[in-house]
Design an enzyme around this catalytic site. Structure first.
Site, short mmCIF file in Angstrom:
data_model
loop_
_atom_site.label_atom_id
_atom_site.label_comp_id
_atom_site.label_asym_id
_atom_site.label_seq_id
_atom_site.Cartn_x
_atom_site.Cartn_y
_atom_site.Cartn_z
N SER A 40 -9.51 23.66 9.36
CA SER A 40 -8.59 24.99 9.91
C SER A 40 -8.98 26.06 9.08
O SER A 40 -9.20 26.18 7.88
CB SER A 40 -7.22 24.68 9.65
OG SER A 40 -6.59 23.58 10.19
N HIS A 72 -8.22 21.64 16.19
CA HIS A 72 -9.22 20.89 15.82
C HIS A 72 -10.40 20.66 17.05
O HIS A 72 -9.64 20.38 17.87
CB HIS A 72 -9.00 19.65 15.17
CG HIS A 72 -8.14 19.72 13.86
ND1 HIS A 72 -7.60 18.75 13.27
CD2 HIS A 72 -7.94 20.79 13.15
CE1 HIS A 72 -6.77 19.17 12.40
NE2 HIS A 72 -7.09 20.40 12.13
N ARG A 93 -13.08 15.28 14.44
CA ARG A 93 -12.70 14.56 13.25
C ARG A 93 -11.40 13.79 13.68
O ARG A 93 -10.54 14.42 14.18
CB ARG A 93 -12.14 15.78 12.21
CG ARG A 93 -12.72 15.46 10.89
CD ARG A 93 -12.31 16.76 10.22
NE ARG A 93 -12.56 16.77 8.96
CZ ARG A 93 -12.03 17.85 8.09
NH1 ARG A 93 -11.42 18.53 8.54
NH2 ARG A 93 -12.21 17.68 6.86
N HIS A 95 -7.84 12.00 11.86
CA HIS A 95 -7.14 12.11 10.74
C HIS A 95 -6.16 10.56 10.52
O HIS A 95 -5.87 10.20 11.57
CB HIS A 95 -6.15 13.20 10.64
CG HIS A 95 -6.98 14.40 10.40
ND1 HIS A 95 -7.72 15.11 11.20
CD2 HIS A 95 -7.15 15.24 9.30
CE1 HIS A 95 -8.01 16.45 11.04
NE2 HIS A 95 -7.73 16.39 9.91
N GLU A 194 4.09 17.89 2.30
CA GLU A 194 4.73 17.12 0.99
C GLU A 194 6.14 17.88 0.89
O GLU A 194 6.53 18.91 1.19
CB GLU A 194 3.95 17.45 -0.21
CG GLU A 194 2.51 17.01 0.04
CD GLU A 194 1.72 17.69 0.97
OE1 GLU A 194 1.77 18.97 1.02
OE2 GLU A 194 0.83 17.08 1.50
N SER A 213 -7.08 15.22 4.73
CA SER A 213 -8.45 14.81 5.28
C SER A 213 -9.77 14.53 4.34
O SER A 213 -10.24 13.19 4.61
CB SER A 213 -8.72 15.96 6.16
OG SER A 213 -9.04 17.28 5.30
N ASN A 236 -1.56 27.91 2.93
CA ASN A 236 -0.37 28.34 2.38
C ASN A 236 -0.06 27.64 1.00
O ASN A 236 -0.99 26.86 0.49
CB ASN A 236 0.49 27.26 3.36
CG ASN A 236 0.16 25.81 3.32
OD1 ASN A 236 -0.66 25.60 3.96
ND2 ASN A 236 1.05 25.37 2.45
N1 HPA Z 1 -0.09 20.08 2.69
C1 HPA Z 1 -0.95 19.23 3.36
N2 HPA Z 1 -1.78 19.66 4.24
C2 HPA Z 1 -1.96 20.84 4.29
C3 HPA Z 1 -0.96 21.84 3.75
C4 HPA Z 1 -0.20 21.42 2.85
O1 HPA Z 1 0.60 22.42 2.29
N3 HPA Z 1 -1.49 23.03 4.60
C5 HPA Z 1 -2.60 22.83 5.17
N4 HPA Z 1 -2.55 21.68 5.43
#
Ligand code: HPA
Length: 274
Positions: A40, A72, A93, A95, A194, A213, A236
């Site tokens: 991304s 993707h 890809r 995942h 998470e 990934s 983020n």
């Molecule tokens: N956590 C896991 N994967 C991610 C995150 C995240 O905060 N942001 C983009 N991919």
């Protein structure tokens, strides 16, 4: 006779050999030098590599699955850099959270190894744990913690993991942008982001970046003897560090905003790779 799961047609390593042969035919190139996954935010780099000599729909290659995640891509493209290097962009890809199995996740890496690739650049969009980091910032992966509870390796494959992310290649990235920070990537299975408690756990373990990934791909690359450079775009701040809830749209938006700068950074790094 019915085809059994033990038959070579289902053997992940022979599927990778088959796909590599198909790519040799489609590109007319015997050996590729560098392979790159564009996570991304990193997709813009491809434009800097010039006109592709071939763009191959992954759905036509042995062992690949068309990507089903928005943002993707589902193609592999081959380029020749001005310095003569042949590079392959691994757009298709899989995942772990797609439930296609860990062999599908690392298939592009194994195909690259079978094409003679010696250097693999793994990029991703990920969550940042270091409070000083800002969304839109690229960072170098220095090491990883694999929390997926799986591995692409089978049997007694005791490979050394002391320097998964090559010091030499990290120095190349730093030569392009000395301000790049680095951190330890923690791979969760996903697809849910998470919880704040999981992010605190990752931080307590020594993690700085959370994603879904790169660690498994890096393990397969090291098994095949490839040198790995890992780069994360912090899309983020991780859950609990960010004051706002996470969304895939936010991740894609951060990627779009950073794309121009990342494209320039990545293409310059790639042009300097040994
Ligand atoms: N956590 C896991 N994967 C991610 C995150 C995240 O905060 N942001 C983009 N991919």
């Amino acid at each position: 006779m019915a085809t059994s799961v033990d038959s070579p047609a289902f053997n992940p390593k022979s599927l990778a050999i088959q796909a590599a042969e198909q790519i040799r035919e489609a590109t007319g190139v015997e050996t590729h030098d560098i392979a790159i996954t564009l996570g991304s935010g990193w997709g813009g780099a491809a434009k800097h590599f010039g006109e592709p000599r071939a763009v191959i729909d992954a759905g036509n290659l042995a062992g690949f699955h068309r990507s089903e995640v928005v943002g993707h891509s589902g193609t592999l493209s081959s380029y020749q850099l001005p310095n003569g290097r042949n590079i392959l962009i691994l757009g298709a890809r899989a995942h772990l959270y797609q439930d296609l199995g860990v062999d599908a996740v690392v298939h592009p890496v194994r195909v690259a190894a079978n094409l003679g690739v010696k250097t693999l650049v793994l990029t991703n969009g990920a969550g940042g744990i270091k409070p000083t980091w800002k969304p839109g910032q690229p960072v170098i992966i220095s090491d990883h913690i694999n929390l997926t509870a799986t591995t692409p390796l089978r049997g007694a494959t005791f490979i050394d993991m002391s320097e998964v992310y090559s010091r030499e290649l990290r120095d190349v990235a730093l030569s392009v942008d000395p301000t790049l920070d680095d951190g330890v990537y923690v791979q969760f299975r996903g697809p849910q982001y998470e919880t704040p408690a999981e992010v605190r756990m990752a931080r307590a373990m020594g993690g700085d970046i959370v994603g879904m990934s790169t660690a498994l791909e890096a393990i397969a690359a090291r098994e095949a003897g490839l040198k790995v450079l890992g780069l994360s775009l912090i899309t983020n701040l991780a859950a609990g560090i960010s004051p706002t809830p996470l969304s895939h749209a936010e991740v894609l938006e951060a990627g779009r905003e950073a794309e121009g700068r990342l494209a320039e950074l990545l293409s310059t790094i790639v042009s300097r790779l040994p």
